[in-house]
Design a protein around this motif. Structure first.
Motif, PDB file in Angstrom:
ATOM      1  N   GLN A 219      90.870 -16.884  34.640  1.00  0.00           N
ATOM      2  CA  GLN A 219      89.955 -16.947  35.779  1.00  0.00           C
ATOM      3  C   GLN A 219      90.486 -16.115  36.949  1.00  0.00           C
ATOM      4  N   THR A 222      89.942 -12.430  36.089  1.00  0.00           N
ATOM      5  CA  THR A 222      88.510 -12.148  36.111  1.00  0.00           C
ATOM      6  C   THR A 222      87.981 -12.108  37.532  1.00  0.00           C
ATOM      7  N   GLN A 223      88.461 -13.009  38.387  1.00  0.00           N
ATOM      8  CA  GLN A 223      88.037 -13.041  39.781  1.00  0.00           C
ATOM      9  C   GLN A 223      88.433 -11.756  40.500  1.00  0.00           C
ATOM     10  N   LEU A 225      88.777  -8.836  39.151  1.00  0.00           N
ATOM     11  CA  LEU A 225      87.876  -7.780  38.672  1.00  0.00           C
ATOM     12  C   LEU A 225      86.498  -7.897  39.317  1.00  0.00           C
ATOM     13  N   GLN A 226      86.022  -9.111  39.483  1.00  0.00           N
ATOM     14  CA  GLN A 226      84.708  -9.292  40.094  1.00  0.00           C
ATOM     15  C   GLN A 226      84.708  -8.859  41.561  1.00  0.00           C
ATOM     16  N   GLU A 227      85.790  -9.142  42.270  1.00  0.00           N
ATOM     17  CA  GLU A 227      85.864  -8.789  43.682  1.00  0.00           C
ATOM     18  C   GLU A 227      86.233  -7.324  43.895  1.00  0.00           C
ATOM     19  N   PRO A 229      85.535  -4.249  41.566  1.00  0.00           N
ATOM     20  CA  PRO A 229      85.039  -3.581  40.355  1.00  0.00           C
ATOM     21  C   PRO A 229      85.794  -2.274  40.095  1.00  0.00           C
TER      22      PRO A 229
END
Length: 386
Positions: A219, A222-223, A225-227, A229
Motif C-alpha cells: 500500500q 502504491t500510494q 505511485l498514485q501521488e 505518476p
C-alpha cells in the motif's frame, strides 16, 4: 594463486565441459530476460530532439543458460490457484504431478549452466546493440538512442542458437522526478527463516505462499505511485538473479508495483569466494544516480542488516539526490533471524549517524502503515516538468 581464483577457474571449466554434454542430450541455450530501466530524451514538442540519441538510454538485462527442450517457461510460478480445482482422483494426481515437475525448477535453477560469451543482439525502439554475455552468461548492456517515450516498452534479445526473447524496460520521463529504491527480504517480504538460509530457501522452495508480505508495504509503494505518476520503482536486493521468477510471483500475488529488480550472483569473484552484499547495493545506488540524473530517490529498507548504513552514506554524500529514507524496524525475532543484534531503541543503529548528518528526512516504523504515516508529503514533493 588465491583460493578464490582456483574455485572460479574450476567453476568455469565445469561449465565449459558441461555444455557439450548437455547439447548431446538436446539441451539448447535460452535467454532468461529481466526487467530493465531507462530514460527518455527531453522532448516537449512530440518531435525527437536532434540530440536525442545521446540523451536517452536503457539498461537491458538477461542471462544465457542451458535448458532442456521441454523446459517450462521462466515466468512466475505458483502465483495463483488453478482456474479449476480437480474433481476426480485422476485429475488430482495429474495436477500433483505437474506441480512436482514445476517445483523441480527450484533446484534446477540453483545449478544453472550458463553459456558464456554468447553473441547477443538487443533491439529496443530505434536502436540495436550487439554484445556478448559475460563469463557467467549475464547480459548487462546500455542501449542509447532508442527514441522511446516514457513508460513500459518491449526489448527483443536475439542470441546465436536461441529463440528470440522479449523483455521489458521502464523508460522514465525527463525532468525532475521522484523514484523509489526498495529492498526485498525483510522489507517487503518475510521468509521466517534465518538470513543465512534465505538464498537457499528462495532457490529450493518456490511456493510464494510460504512467504508473507510485510503489512502495508504494498500500500505504501502504491500510494507513492498514485501521488507521483511515472515514478520508477527499483527493487535492489542481495538476492540471487535465479529467484527473480519467485519474486515476480510474490509481487503480483500481493499487489506490489511492478519494477526492475537489480539482484546479484552467487559464486567466486575476482576478490573473494562470495560477493559483497554491501558493495552490490552501494554500486547499484550509484549506478542509478548516474543513469537517471534527474531522479530524486526515496530509499526504503530495513534495520536487519546494512540498509541504514548504506542509505546513510548515500544520503550524506548525495543529499540533493535523496528525497527521504524509510527504514522498517524488525521485530526482535526477525532481528535474530536476520543475524544481527537488537537495534537501537529509536530503530536506527548508532553507527548510521550519517543519516542524521545528511539532513535528509528519515522515517522509521514497524510496517508500511507506520512508514506511510511517518513520511511527510513535503519530503517527497519533487515536481516533474510537464
Amino acid at each position: 594463486m588465491p583460493f578464490a581464483d582456483i574455485v572460479r577457474a574450476a567453476a568455469d571449466q565445469f561449465h565449459r565441459d558441461s555444455i557439450p554434454v548437455l547439447r548431446r542430450r538436446g539441451w539448447r541455450p535460452r535467454a532468461i530476460a529481466y526487467d530493465g530501466y531507462g530514460s527518455a530524451a527531453p522532448d516537449r514538442s512530440g518531435v525527437p530532439a536532434p540530440d536525442a540519441p545521446s540523451r536517452d538510454m536503457a539498461r537491458v538485462l538477461a542471462r544465457m543458460v542451458m535448458r532442456p527442450p521441454n523446459a517450462p517457461s521462466e515466468g512466475p510460478l505458483f502465483q495463483r490457484l488453478p482456474e479449476q480445482l480437480p474433481t476426480t482422483a485422476r485429475d488430482a494426481r495429474r495436477q500433483a504431478a505437474q506441480n512436482l515437475l514445476e517445483a523441480q525448477r527450484g533446484w534446477r535453477m540453483f545449478i544453472d549452466v550458463p553459456v558464456p560469451h554468447l553473441p547477443v543482439t538487443v533491439h529496443l525502439g530505434a536502436a540495436s546493440v550487439q554484445t556478448r554475455a559475460d563469463r557467467e552468461g549475464y547480459v548487462d548492456v546500455v542501449v542509447r538512442g532508442h527514441g522511446l517515450p516514457p513508460g513500459w516498452h518491449d526489448a527483443t534479445l536475439e542470441a546465436t542458437g536461441t529463440e528470440p526473447v522479449t523483455t521489458r524496460v521502464f523508460v522514465v520521463a525527463p525532468g525532475p522526478r521522484l523514484g523509489v529504491v526498495c529492498d526485498i527480504d525483510d522489507t517487503v517480504m518475510v521468509s521466517h527463516v534465518p538470513r543465512m538460509f534465505v538464498a537457499a530457501w528462495n532457490q529450493l522452495v518456490k511456493y510464494t505462499s510460504s512467504r508473507e508480505p510485510v503489512p502495508g508495504m504494498a500500500q505504501l509503494l502504491t500510494q507513492v505511485l498514485q501521488e507521483h505518476p511515472g515514478t520508477p520503482v527499483i527493487y535492489l536486493s542481495t538476492g540471487a538473479w535465479n529467484v527473480v521468477p519467485t519474486y515476480r510471483a510474490f509481487f503480483e500475488r500481493n499487489g506490489f508495483p511492478q519494477g526492475p529488480m537489480l539482484m546479484t550472483d552467487w559464486g567466486p569473484t575476482n576478490t573473494g569466494l562470495f560477493r559483497s552484499g554491501i558493495e552490490h547495493k552501494r554500486t547499484g545506488l550509484r549506478r542509478l544516480m548516474i543513469d537517471l540524473p534527474e531522479v530524486k530517490w526515496l530509499l526504503v529498507g530495513d534495520d536487519g542488516q546494512h540498509d541504514p548504513l548504506i542509505y546513510g552514506e548515500v544520503a550524506r554524500e548525495h543529499s540533493d539526490r535523496v528525497a527521504a529514507v524509510a527504514i522498517r524496524r524488525l521485530t526482535p525475532t526477525e532481528q535474530v533471524l536476520a543475524g544481527t543484534q537488537l537495534t537501537h531503541p529509536v530503530g536506527l543503529a548508532p553507527e548510521v549517524r550519517a543519516l542524521a548528518e545528511s539532513g535528509v528526512p528519515v522515517a522509521a516504523g514497524a510496517d508500511g502503515f507506520e512508514l506511510a504515516r511517518a513520511l511527510h508529503p513535503e519530503a517527497l514533493a519533487v515536481q516533474p516538468q510537464r
